[in-house]
Scaffold this motif. Structure first.
Motif: not given
Length: 167
Positions: A29-34
Motif C-alpha cells: 500500500d505504501y509503495f502504491y501510494r508512493y
C-alpha cells in the motif's frame, strides 16, 4: 538470569508487534501510494513514457562506424574522428535524457536545451557530405534514429518544462 529472560521476551514481543504492523499488504500500500504520487506529480507523463521506451543502452556500433570511416577516409581526413564525435554527441543526449528520467532536469534546463537543439549534422558540418549515404549503414543508422528520437523527445519535454516554469 531472570532479567535476561525478560529482555529476550520483550525483544521477541517487540519483533512480533513490528511484524504485524509491517505486513506485505502494508508495504505494498505504501509503495502504491508512493508510485501514484510520483505519477501524479509528473508534468508530462506521455512524453516520459515515450522516452522510457527508447533503447539507448545498446552497444556503440563500432563495426558500422569503422566501415563509414573506411569508406569516407579521404573526406574525413586524419584529424577528424567521426567515431569520437558521434560517441560524444550520443552520450550528451543520453546524459540529458537520464536527467529527465531521474527528475533532475529543472536546474539544468538551459544547458540541456542548448545540447538538444543542434543536430549532429549542424554541429559537425564536415560530415554533411555523406549524410545521404548514411542510411546504407543499417546498424549505425538505426542507432542514430534512436538518438534523434531521444533528442527530439527530450527537447520537447524541456521546452514544455521551460514554458511551465514561466507561467
Amino acid at each position: 538470569m531472570n532479567l535476561k529472560l525478560k529482555q529476550i521476551e520483550l525483544r521477541q514481543m517487540y519483533q512480533a508487534i513490528n511484524v504485524k504492523i509491517n505486513t506485505p499488504t502494508y508495504s505494498l500500500d505504501y509503495f502504491y501510494r508512493y508510485v501514484t504520487d510520483l505519477v501524479i506529480s509528473e508534468p508530462f507523463p506521455s512524453i516520459l513514457t515515450e522516452i522510457l521506451k527508447l533503447p539507448l543502452n545498446s552497444p556503440f556500433p563500432t563495426k558500422g562506424i569503422s566501415k563509414i570511416e573506411k569508406n569516407y577516409a579521404a573526406e574525413l581526413g586524419k584529424e577528424n574522428s567521426f567515431s569520437a564525435n558521434l560517441n560524444y554527441f550520443w552520450s550528451s543526449i543520453a546524459g540529458v535524457v537520464n536527467r529527465i528520467i531521474k527528475g533532475r532536469i529543472s536546474d539544468y534546463l538551459q544547458e540541456a536545451k542548448e545540447i538538444l537543439q543542434v543536430s549532429f549534422w549542424e554541429l559537425h558540418t564536415t560530415y554533411k557530405s555523406f549524410k545521404e549515404d548514411f542510411k546504407r549503414f543499417e546498424d549505425v543508422y538505426k542507432e542514430f534514429l534512436n538518438f534523434e528520437k531521444a533528442r527530439m523527445l527530450g527537447l520537447t519535454y524541456i521546452t514544455l518544462m521551460d514554458r511551465k516554469s514561466l507561467t
